[in-house]
Design an enzyme around this catalytic site. Structure first.
Site, PDB file in Angstrom:
ATOM      1  CG  HIS A 205      -2.099  -0.073   1.130  1.00 62.45           C
ATOM      2  ND1 HIS A 205      -2.757  -1.275   2.250  1.00 62.45           N
ATOM      3  CD2 HIS A 205      -2.763  -1.885  -0.081  1.00 62.45           C
ATOM      4  CE1 HIS A 205      -3.724  -2.290   1.617  1.00 62.45           C
ATOM      5  NE2 HIS A 205      -3.251  -2.566   0.368  1.00 62.45           N
TER       6      HIS A 205
ATOM      7  CB  CYS B 184       7.910  17.128  -9.059  1.00 61.94           C
ATOM      8  SG  CYS B 184       9.323  16.089 -10.129  1.00 61.94           S
TER       9      CYS B 184
ATOM     10  CB  THR C 240      -3.949  -7.263   8.855  1.00 63.81           C
ATOM     11  OG1 THR C 240      -4.913  -6.562   7.665  1.00 63.81           O
ATOM     12  CG2 THR C 240      -4.255  -8.959   8.485  1.00 63.81           C
TER      13      THR C 240
ATOM     14  CG  ASN D 209      -5.958  -9.058  14.342  1.00 70.26           C
ATOM     15  OD1 ASN D 209      -4.665  -9.168  14.160  1.00 70.26           O
ATOM     16  ND2 ASN D 209      -7.657  -9.456  14.558  1.00 70.26           N
TER      17      ASN D 209
ATOM     18  CB  ALA E  17       1.352  -8.214  17.232  1.00 69.82           C
TER      19      ALA E  17
HETATM   20  C1  BV8 Z   1      -7.988  -2.313  -5.630  1.00 71.93           C
HETATM   21  C2  BV8 Z   1      -3.463   2.912   2.048  1.00 71.93           C
HETATM   22  C3  BV8 Z   1      -8.594  -2.710  -7.840  1.00 71.93           C
HETATM   23  C4  BV8 Z   1      -4.656   3.835   2.748  1.00 71.93           C
HETATM   24  C5  BV8 Z   1      -4.712   1.796   2.187  1.00 71.93           C
HETATM   25  C6  BV8 Z   1     -16.495  -3.336  -2.879  1.00 71.93           C
HETATM   26  C7  BV8 Z   1     -16.962  -1.708  -2.116  1.00 71.93           C
HETATM   27  C8  BV8 Z   1     -16.002  -0.681  -2.632  1.00 71.93           C
HETATM   28  C9  BV8 Z   1     -14.830  -0.934  -2.661  1.00 71.93           C
HETATM   29  C10 BV8 Z   1     -14.059  -2.191  -2.869  1.00 71.93           C
HETATM   30  C11 BV8 Z   1     -15.281  -3.804  -2.592  1.00 71.93           C
HETATM   31  N1  BV8 Z   1     -14.118  -4.841  -2.683  1.00 71.93           N
HETATM   32  C12 BV8 Z   1     -13.337  -4.427  -3.018  1.00 71.93           C
HETATM   33  C13 BV8 Z   1     -12.848  -2.968  -2.933  1.00 71.93           C
HETATM   34  C14 BV8 Z   1     -11.898  -2.284  -2.892  1.00 71.93           C
HETATM   35  C15 BV8 Z   1     -11.181  -2.201  -1.935  1.00 71.93           C
HETATM   36  C16 BV8 Z   1     -11.742  -2.396  -0.272  1.00 71.93           C
HETATM   37  O1  BV8 Z   1     -10.580  -2.879  -0.403  1.00 71.93           O
HETATM   38  N2  BV8 Z   1     -12.232  -1.615  -0.291  1.00 71.93           N
HETATM   39  C17 BV8 Z   1     -12.736  -2.018   1.603  1.00 71.93           C
HETATM   40  C18 BV8 Z   1     -13.034  -0.794   2.508  1.00 71.93           C
HETATM   41  C19 BV8 Z   1     -14.109  -2.808   1.356  1.00 71.93           C
HETATM   42  N3  BV8 Z   1      -9.543  -1.800  -2.010  1.00 71.93           N
HETATM   43  C20 BV8 Z   1      -8.620  -1.264  -2.673  1.00 71.93           C
HETATM   44  O2  BV8 Z   1      -9.493  -0.395  -3.353  1.00 71.93           O
HETATM   45  C21 BV8 Z   1      -7.582  -1.555  -3.422  1.00 71.93           C
HETATM   46  N4  BV8 Z   1      -7.466  -1.626  -4.450  1.00 71.93           N
HETATM   47  O3  BV8 Z   1      -9.043  -3.070  -5.124  1.00 71.93           O
HETATM   48  O4  BV8 Z   1      -8.171  -1.778  -6.403  1.00 71.93           O
HETATM   49  C22 BV8 Z   1      -8.311  -2.426  -8.704  1.00 71.93           C
HETATM   50  C23 BV8 Z   1      -8.182  -3.299  -9.827  1.00 71.93           C
HETATM   51  C24 BV8 Z   1      -7.517  -3.037 -11.431  1.00 71.93           C
HETATM   52  C25 BV8 Z   1      -6.982  -2.155 -11.092  1.00 71.93           C
HETATM   53  C26 BV8 Z   1      -6.482  -0.962 -10.545  1.00 71.93           C
HETATM   54  C27 BV8 Z   1      -7.750  -1.822  -9.007  1.00 71.93           C
HETATM   55  C28 BV8 Z   1      -6.462  -0.450  -2.564  1.00 71.93           C
HETATM   56  C29 BV8 Z   1      -6.770  -0.663  -0.915  1.00 71.93           C
HETATM   57  C30 BV8 Z   1      -5.522  -0.237  -0.511  1.00 71.93           C
HETATM   58  C31 BV8 Z   1      -6.223   1.094   0.248  1.00 71.93           C
HETATM   59  N5  BV8 Z   1      -5.202   1.410   0.999  1.00 71.93           N
HETATM   60  N6  BV8 Z   1      -4.063   1.912   2.821  1.00 71.93           N
HETATM   61  C32 BV8 Z   1      -2.992   4.709   4.258  1.00 71.93           C
HETATM   62  O5  BV8 Z   1      -2.829   3.716   5.088  1.00 71.93           O
HETATM   63  O6  BV8 Z   1      -3.230   6.301   4.405  1.00 71.93           O
HETATM   64  S1  BV8 Z   1      -5.585   0.309   2.892  1.00 71.93           S
HETATM   65  C33 BV8 Z   1      -5.962   0.767   4.978  1.00 71.93           C
HETATM   66  O7  BV8 Z   1      -6.563   0.076   5.639  1.00 71.93           O
HETATM   67  C34 BV8 Z   1      -4.402   0.430   5.674  1.00 71.93           C
HETATM   68  O8  BV8 Z   1      -3.527   0.056   4.187  1.00 71.93           O
HETATM   69  C35 BV8 Z   1      -4.916  -1.260   5.804  1.00 71.93           C
HETATM   70  O9  BV8 Z   1      -4.974  -1.694   4.765  1.00 71.93           O
HETATM   71  C36 BV8 Z   1      -6.690  -1.210   6.208  1.00 71.93           C
HETATM   72  C37 BV8 Z   1      -6.964  -1.221   7.650  1.00 71.93           C
HETATM   73  O10 BV8 Z   1      -6.207  -2.368   7.854  1.00 71.93           O
HETATM   74  P1  BV8 Z   1      -5.904  -3.192   8.585  1.00 71.93           P
HETATM   75  O11 BV8 Z   1      -4.108  -3.031   8.275  1.00 71.93           O
HETATM   76  O12 BV8 Z   1      -5.905  -4.482   8.888  1.00 71.93           O
HETATM   77  O13 BV8 Z   1      -5.987  -1.517  10.085  1.00 71.93           O
HETATM   78  P2  BV8 Z   1      -6.855  -2.235  10.648  1.00 71.93           P
HETATM   79  O14 BV8 Z   1      -7.756  -0.982  12.193  1.00 71.93           O
HETATM   80  O15 BV8 Z   1      -8.637  -2.500  10.110  1.00 71.93           O
HETATM   81  O16 BV8 Z   1      -7.414  -3.318  11.585  1.00 71.93           O
HETATM   82  C38 BV8 Z   1      -6.325  -3.231  13.009  1.00 71.93           C
HETATM   83  C39 BV8 Z   1      -6.387  -4.780  13.298  1.00 71.93           C
HETATM   84  O17 BV8 Z   1      -5.775  -5.045  14.348  1.00 71.93           O
HETATM   85  C40 BV8 Z   1      -7.386  -5.068  13.948  1.00 71.93           C
HETATM   86  O18 BV8 Z   1      -8.235  -6.718  13.987  1.00 71.93           O
HETATM   87  C41 BV8 Z   1      -7.106  -5.521  15.507  1.00 71.93           C
HETATM   88  O19 BV8 Z   1      -7.338  -6.328  16.133  1.00 71.93           O
HETATM   89  C42 BV8 Z   1      -5.888  -5.172  15.988  1.00 71.93           C
HETATM   90  N7  BV8 Z   1      -4.809  -5.383  16.130  1.00 71.93           N
HETATM   91  C43 BV8 Z   1      -4.871  -4.129  17.381  1.00 71.93           C
HETATM   92  N8  BV8 Z   1      -3.621  -4.068  17.886  1.00 71.93           N
HETATM   93  C44 BV8 Z   1      -3.426  -5.348  18.003  1.00 71.93           C
HETATM   94  C45 BV8 Z   1      -3.760  -5.875  17.038  1.00 71.93           C
HETATM   95  N9  BV8 Z   1      -3.698  -7.171  16.401  1.00 71.93           N
HETATM   96  C46 BV8 Z   1      -2.273  -7.450  17.599  1.00 71.93           C
HETATM   97  N10 BV8 Z   1      -1.779  -6.698  18.774  1.00 71.93           N
HETATM   98  C47 BV8 Z   1      -2.334  -5.348  18.635  1.00 71.93           C
HETATM   99  N11 BV8 Z   1      -1.681  -4.889  19.876  1.00 71.93           N
END
Ligand code: BV8
Length: 233
Positions: free
Chosen positions: A109, A136, A177, A202, A220
């Site tokens: 990402h 740039c 994640t 997790n 973690a």
């Molecule tokens: C793509 C950069 C296609 C930004 C990020 C349906 C509807 C609409 C859209 C979609 C859909 N289905 C799929 C999509 C596409 C979309 C998507 O998935 N949307 C979701 C919301 C449904 N995906 C995309 O758009 C991706 N691209 O599909 O392209 C394409 C095809 C052809 C041509 C062109 C394009 C791109 C996705 C990337 C977006 N960018 N990051 C930034 O960081 O600012 S995503 C961003 O959110 C993060 O990078 C991360 O990946 C995500 C959050 O996820 P996590 O890392 O899991 O974080 P989160 O807080 O959610 O969870 C934390 C976990 O840790 C929890 O479970 C918690 O319990 C645990 N935790 C907490 N503390 C601890 C712990 N575990 C252990 N120890 C601890 N102490």
């Protein structure tokens, strides 16, 4: 000798949580009352580049205030000592895996410390704030530079390399994640259909827990060192 030969690891915001970097869930998926999906999109950047620059400037500046934790260091130890192959893929845009000693980290990402120009595609390391006035370094276009972050709707980096590794690994481990974002959330299924064992480490069961052969709940910094020790033993 571990029975595994090729391990793929996927990390998310949870592995950096104990270093003090807020996860997306903890922030309720919001930033300054904006849904992350709004500021982390090309449309959001086009609509209000100053707001999006501010979102990333704050997170980039915060990197110097946090440090890698025991989980990051344990993965670096695994990479250094495991006899087989370790492919480390992260969804995180921080540099804590590298600062914890990991090499060849695949930032699917993007990275806070990288920037590219929307006019000429020149890419460079960026440690200071970006603004709409930033020029740039290569083509001098003002406002050309943007954060080198994969936004929603954009294609994640290195997908061919990641999919090849998932198809040939014998163990896939997902750490910190929520399984909310694709295509990362689908990696466990690709690994599974190609015969890999699958493990989730997790704090709580993720949205994809049902796809894993084994899930362990806990922080973690406790689960990852324990798991790495069991692999290296
Ligand atoms: C793509 C950069 C296609 C930004 C990020 C349906 C509807 C609409 C859209 C979609 C859909 N289905 C799929 C999509 C596409 C979309 C998507 O998935 N949307 C979701 C919301 C449904 N995906 C995309 O758009 C991706 N691209 O599909 O392209 C394409 C095809 C052809 C041509 C062109 C394009 C791109 C996705 C990337 C977006 N960018 N990051 C930034 O960081 O600012 S995503 C961003 O959110 C993060 O990078 C991360 O990946 C995500 C959050 O996820 P996590 O890392 O899991 O974080 P989160 O807080 O959610 O969870 C934390 C976990 O840790 C929890 O479970 C918690 O319990 C645990 N935790 C907490 N503390 C601890 C712990 N575990 C252990 N120890 C601890 N102490």
């Amino acid at each position: 000798m571990s029975k595994f030969e090729q391990i793929v690891i996927l990390t998310g915001a949870g592995i950096s949580a104990e270093s003090g970097i807020q996860t997306f869930r903890d922030a309720g998926g919001l930033w300054e009352d904006h849904p992350v999906e709004q500021v982390a999109t090309p449309e959001g950047f086009a609509a209000d580049p100053a707001l999006v620059h501010r979102f990333y400037n704050l997170r980039r500046a915060a990197l110097s205030t946090v440090a890698p934790n025991a989980a990051h260091k344990a993965l670096a130890d695994l990479q250094a000592r495991f006899a087989g192959e370790v492919t480390l893929v992260t969804q995180n845009v921080d540099d804590l895996h590298e600062r914890g000693g990991s090499k060849n980290v695949i930032h699917m990402h993007g990275e806070l410390l990288s920037t590219f120009c929307t006019a000429c595609n020149h890419r460079w390391r960026q440690e200071t704030d970006l603004t709409v006035e930033t020029q740039c370094l290569a083509c001098q276009t003002q406002g050309g530079p943007r954060p080198d972050i994969v936004w929603f709707g954009e294609m994640p980096y290195d997908m061919d390399r990641i999919e090849r590794a998932l198809k040939r690994c014998d163990l896939f481990v997902s750490i910190g994640t929520s399984g909310a974002v694709y295509p990362a959330a689908g990696f466990v299924q690709l690994a599974h259909v190609h015969g890999a064992q699958t493990l989730e480490l997790n704090l709580e069961p993720s949205q994809g827990s049902a796809f894993f052969g084994e899930t362990r709940q806990g922080p973690a910094t406790q689960l990852v060192p324990e798991w790495v020790h069991s692999i290296l033993a």
